[in-house]
Scaffold this motif. Structure first.
Motif, PDB file in Angstrom:
ATOM      1  N   ASN A   1      -4.936  35.110  59.177  1.00  0.00           N
ATOM      2  CA  ASN A   1      -5.140  33.671  59.304  1.00  0.00           C
ATOM      3  C   ASN A   1      -5.317  33.356  60.789  1.00  0.00           C
ATOM      4  O   ASN A   1      -4.415  33.599  61.589  1.00  0.00           O
ATOM      5  CB  ASN A   1      -3.958  32.899  58.734  1.00  0.00           C
ATOM      6  CG  ASN A   1      -3.883  33.005  57.219  1.00  0.00           C
ATOM      7  OD1 ASN A   1      -4.899  32.994  56.538  1.00  0.00           O
ATOM      8  ND2 ASN A   1      -2.680  33.130  56.681  1.00  0.00           N
ATOM      9  N   ILE A   2      -6.504  32.851  61.128  1.00  0.00           N
ATOM     10  CA  ILE A   2      -6.835  32.585  62.522  1.00  0.00           C
ATOM     11  C   ILE A   2      -6.882  31.075  62.751  1.00  0.00           C
ATOM     12  O   ILE A   2      -7.582  30.358  62.037  1.00  0.00           O
ATOM     13  CB  ILE A   2      -8.182  33.225  62.904  1.00  0.00           C
ATOM     14  CG1 ILE A   2      -8.091  34.753  62.732  1.00  0.00           C
ATOM     15  CG2 ILE A   2      -8.574  32.869  64.326  1.00  0.00           C
ATOM     16  CD1 ILE A   2      -9.392  35.470  63.003  1.00  0.00           C
ATOM     17  N   ALA A   3      -6.124  30.615  63.735  1.00  0.00           N
ATOM     18  CA  ALA A   3      -6.085  29.198  64.079  1.00  0.00           C
ATOM     19  C   ALA A   3      -6.620  29.017  65.492  1.00  0.00           C
ATOM     20  O   ALA A   3      -6.203  29.713  66.422  1.00  0.00           O
ATOM     21  CB  ALA A   3      -4.664  28.652  63.974  1.00  0.00           C
ATOM     22  N   VAL A   4      -7.553  28.094  65.644  1.00  0.00           N
ATOM     23  CA  VAL A   4      -8.128  27.772  66.950  1.00  0.00           C
ATOM     24  C   VAL A   4      -7.386  26.566  67.520  1.00  0.00           C
ATOM     25  O   VAL A   4      -7.359  25.502  66.908  1.00  0.00           O
ATOM     26  CB  VAL A   4      -9.633  27.475  66.839  1.00  0.00           C
ATOM     27  CG1 VAL A   4     -10.215  27.129  68.201  1.00  0.00           C
ATOM     28  CG2 VAL A   4     -10.367  28.660  66.221  1.00  0.00           C
ATOM     29  N   GLN A   5      -6.783  26.763  68.681  1.00  0.00           N
ATOM     30  CA  GLN A   5      -6.044  25.696  69.350  1.00  0.00           C
ATOM     31  C   GLN A   5      -6.706  25.389  70.694  1.00  0.00           C
ATOM     32  O   GLN A   5      -7.369  26.244  71.278  1.00  0.00           O
ATOM     33  CB  GLN A   5      -4.586  26.100  69.558  1.00  0.00           C
ATOM     34  CG  GLN A   5      -3.866  26.482  68.261  1.00  0.00           C
ATOM     35  CD  GLN A   5      -2.476  27.022  68.510  1.00  0.00           C
ATOM     36  OE1 GLN A   5      -2.017  27.104  69.653  1.00  0.00           O
ATOM     37  NE2 GLN A   5      -1.784  27.401  67.447  1.00  0.00           N
TER      38      GLN A   5
ATOM     39  N   ILE B   1     -11.162  22.450  79.773  1.00  0.00           N
ATOM     40  CA  ILE B   1     -10.625  22.706  78.437  1.00  0.00           C
ATOM     41  C   ILE B   1     -10.310  24.192  78.323  1.00  0.00           C
ATOM     42  O   ILE B   1     -10.980  25.039  78.930  1.00  0.00           O
ATOM     43  CB  ILE B   1     -11.621  22.267  77.337  1.00  0.00           C
ATOM     44  CG1 ILE B   1     -10.969  22.363  75.953  1.00  0.00           C
ATOM     45  CG2 ILE B   1     -12.901  23.098  77.389  1.00  0.00           C
ATOM     46  CD1 ILE B   1     -11.791  21.731  74.843  1.00  0.00           C
ATOM     47  N   GLN B   2      -9.264  24.491  77.548  1.00  0.00           N
ATOM     48  CA  GLN B   2      -8.838  25.876  77.348  1.00  0.00           C
ATOM     49  C   GLN B   2      -8.549  26.098  75.873  1.00  0.00           C
ATOM     50  O   GLN B   2      -8.021  25.207  75.179  1.00  0.00           O
ATOM     51  CB  GLN B   2      -7.587  26.176  78.179  1.00  0.00           C
ATOM     52  CG  GLN B   2      -7.170  27.637  78.168  1.00  0.00           C
ATOM     53  CD  GLN B   2      -5.952  27.896  79.049  1.00  0.00           C
ATOM     54  OE1 GLN B   2      -5.030  27.084  79.103  1.00  0.00           O
ATOM     55  NE2 GLN B   2      -5.953  29.024  79.761  1.00  0.00           N
ATOM     56  N   PHE B   3      -8.875  27.302  75.399  1.00  0.00           N
ATOM     57  CA  PHE B   3      -8.663  27.648  73.993  1.00  0.00           C
ATOM     58  C   PHE B   3      -7.611  28.742  73.868  1.00  0.00           C
ATOM     59  O   PHE B   3      -7.463  29.595  74.753  1.00  0.00           O
ATOM     60  CB  PHE B   3      -9.969  28.134  73.347  1.00  0.00           C
ATOM     61  CG  PHE B   3     -10.980  27.048  73.138  1.00  0.00           C
ATOM     62  CD1 PHE B   3     -10.991  26.295  71.977  1.00  0.00           C
ATOM     63  CD2 PHE B   3     -11.926  26.778  74.120  1.00  0.00           C
ATOM     64  CE1 PHE B   3     -11.929  25.284  71.791  1.00  0.00           C
ATOM     65  CE2 PHE B   3     -12.861  25.777  73.948  1.00  0.00           C
ATOM     66  CZ  PHE B   3     -12.866  25.029  72.769  1.00  0.00           C
ATOM     67  N   ARG B   4      -6.897  28.685  72.755  1.00  0.00           N
ATOM     68  CA  ARG B   4      -5.934  29.727  72.412  1.00  0.00           C
ATOM     69  C   ARG B   4      -6.105  30.054  70.936  1.00  0.00           C
ATOM     70  O   ARG B   4      -6.191  29.152  70.095  1.00  0.00           O
ATOM     71  CB  ARG B   4      -4.500  29.256  72.688  1.00  0.00           C
ATOM     72  CG  ARG B   4      -3.455  30.332  72.425  1.00  0.00           C
ATOM     73  CD  ARG B   4      -2.064  29.856  72.831  1.00  0.00           C
ATOM     74  NE  ARG B   4      -1.523  28.851  71.918  1.00  0.00           N
ATOM     75  CZ  ARG B   4      -0.283  28.361  71.986  1.00  0.00           C
ATOM     76  NH1 ARG B   4       0.528  28.778  72.954  1.00  0.00           N
ATOM     77  NH2 ARG B   4       0.135  27.460  71.136  1.00  0.00           N
ATOM     78  N   ILE B   5      -6.143  31.345  70.625  1.00  0.00           N
ATOM     79  CA  ILE B   5      -6.341  31.804  69.258  1.00  0.00           C
ATOM     80  C   ILE B   5      -5.026  32.370  68.736  1.00  0.00           C
ATOM     81  O   ILE B   5      -4.466  33.304  69.327  1.00  0.00           O
ATOM     82  CB  ILE B   5      -7.452  32.875  69.174  1.00  0.00           C
ATOM     83  CG1 ILE B   5      -8.717  32.374  69.865  1.00  0.00           C
ATOM     84  CG2 ILE B   5      -7.734  33.241  67.737  1.00  0.00           C
ATOM     85  CD1 ILE B   5      -9.244  31.059  69.336  1.00  0.00           C
ATOM     86  N   ALA B   6      -4.535  31.791  67.652  1.00  0.00           N
ATOM     87  CA  ALA B   6      -3.298  32.259  67.014  1.00  0.00           C
ATOM     88  C   ALA B   6      -3.672  33.074  65.778  1.00  0.00           C
ATOM     89  O   ALA B   6      -4.310  32.552  64.855  1.00  0.00           O
ATOM     90  CB  ALA B   6      -2.419  31.079  66.632  1.00  0.00           C
ATOM     91  N   THR B   7      -3.304  34.346  65.768  1.00  0.00           N
ATOM     92  CA  THR B   7      -3.645  35.248  64.668  1.00  0.00           C
ATOM     93  C   THR B   7      -2.372  35.644  63.932  1.00  0.00           C
ATOM     94  O   THR B   7      -1.448  36.210  64.532  1.00  0.00           O
ATOM     95  CB  THR B   7      -4.356  36.505  65.191  1.00  0.00           C
ATOM     96  OG1 THR B   7      -5.521  36.116  65.938  1.00  0.00           O
ATOM     97  CG2 THR B   7      -4.770  37.413  64.050  1.00  0.00           C
TER      98      THR B   7
ATOM     99  N   GLN C   1      -3.920  34.724  71.820  1.00  0.00           N
ATOM    100  CA  GLN C   1      -4.888  35.156  72.828  1.00  0.00           C
ATOM    101  C   GLN C   1      -5.417  33.905  73.519  1.00  0.00           C
ATOM    102  O   GLN C   1      -6.074  33.071  72.890  1.00  0.00           O
ATOM    103  CB  GLN C   1      -6.032  35.942  72.199  1.00  0.00           C
ATOM    104  CG  GLN C   1      -7.025  36.482  73.204  1.00  0.00           C
ATOM    105  CD  GLN C   1      -8.100  37.327  72.530  1.00  0.00           C
ATOM    106  OE1 GLN C   1      -8.468  37.100  71.396  1.00  0.00           O
ATOM    107  NE2 GLN C   1      -8.592  38.331  73.240  1.00  0.00           N
ATOM    108  N   THR C   2      -5.145  33.769  74.789  1.00  0.00           N
ATOM    109  CA  THR C   2      -5.510  32.572  75.543  1.00  0.00           C
ATOM    110  C   THR C   2      -6.739  32.856  76.394  1.00  0.00           C
ATOM    111  O   THR C   2      -6.774  33.838  77.151  1.00  0.00           O
ATOM    112  CB  THR C   2      -4.350  32.110  76.443  1.00  0.00           C
ATOM    113  OG1 THR C   2      -3.184  31.897  75.640  1.00  0.00           O
ATOM    114  CG2 THR C   2      -4.707  30.808  77.145  1.00  0.00           C
ATOM    115  N   LEU C   3      -7.741  32.004  76.272  1.00  0.00           N
ATOM    116  CA  LEU C   3      -8.961  32.144  77.051  1.00  0.00           C
ATOM    117  C   LEU C   3      -8.822  31.443  78.397  1.00  0.00           C
ATOM    118  O   LEU C   3      -7.818  30.786  78.675  1.00  0.00           O
ATOM    119  CB  LEU C   3     -10.152  31.563  76.272  1.00  0.00           C
ATOM    120  CG  LEU C   3     -10.396  32.127  74.871  1.00  0.00           C
ATOM    121  CD1 LEU C   3     -11.676  31.536  74.289  1.00  0.00           C
ATOM    122  CD2 LEU C   3     -10.451  33.649  74.875  1.00  0.00           C
TER     123      LEU C   3
END
Length: 246
Positions: free
Chosen positions: A107-111, A203-209, A229-231
């Motif tokens: 389950n991948i969540a885009v934050q 803006i910054q993205f973080r992916i929660a897996t 994983q933080t971009l």
């Protein structure tokens, strides 16, 4: 002994009314099966045959394009890829491949979070906003969820991760800049131009897996651990809002 006089029958008496004759009932025609050719006119049969042919061709076209979309690469799917994609996507998209099913195991969540620029020159940051959770909330309980809520954000992240080497974020080809811009604009459309009264400038993205939890009888983790994983920070300009809905 004298004879009794006989009544004179020569004088006619009142005539009795004649019984009215019943009308003759028409004879019922014998039941005959009428052939189908006589029940439908020629134009009607032509219309029915044409409609059946159209439905048959439409069914064959739909099944054929969906089959080629999920089948392994072959000359037919490569040659007619434009026609197949035009029919299948996005309404009939399939998230699996024929002969090699590969269901999602995570389950991948885009934050996302933003940084603003205040009048005093400060750079405050917002908290993390779970964009995927908003989509899930919009889909849950909806009998006809929209394609945007179901797939837009997920496909944007798949597009970005396919064209970038993570975690360095190096572009792998011509699709790199476009996929980055696509993901950024989707998030800015939802967050807006400002936060806490100040304009957004980064803006910054973080992916929660989170792995999908397996049943108790398997060796899978019952309580999977979420990894992040933080971009990097991406600069936001006025051109990033061009064409976006207010």
């Amino acid at each position: 002994m004298s004879e009794q006089p006989q009544p004179d029958t020569s004088i006619p008496g009142p005539a009795l009314p004649a019984q009215a004759a019943l009308p003759e009932q028409p004879a019922e025609p014998e039941h005959q099966d009428v052939p189908a050719q006589q029940r439908w006119s020629l134009p009607s049969r032509m219309v029915l045959a044409g409609a059946a042919a159209v439905l048959l061709l439409a069914t064959c076209w739909h099944l054929g394009t969906v089959f080629l979309a999920i089948a392994p690469g072959n000359p037919a799917s490569h040659r007619y890829s434009a026609q197949i994609s035009a029919h299948v996507y996005p309404e009939f998209e399939q998230n699996w491949q024929l002969f090699a099913p590969n269901p999602l195991q995570d389950n991948i969540a885009v934050q996302a979070r933003v940084q603003t620029l205040t009048a005093e020159g400060g750079h405050p940051q917002s908290g993390w906003t779970n964009l995927t959770a908003h989509d899930i909330a919009a889909v849950r309980g909806d009998l006809a969820p929209s394609h945007v809520d179901q797939n837009q954000l997920r496909r944007a992240w798949d597009y970005f991760s396919t064209w970038h080497s993570l975690p360095s974020e190096d572009s792998l080809g011509s699709g790199g800049p476009l996929s980055k811009e696509y993901l950024k604009r989707i998030a800015l459309q939802r967050i807006g131009r400002d936060w806490d009264g100040s304009p957004v400038n980064q803006i910054q993205f973080r992916i929660a897996t989170t792995p999908v939890a397996g049943p108790a009888w398997t060796q899978a983790q019952l309580k999977p651990k979420t990894t992040y994983q933080t971009l990097q920070w991406w600069v936001v300009g006025d051109e990033d809002y061009t064409g976006l809905l207010p």
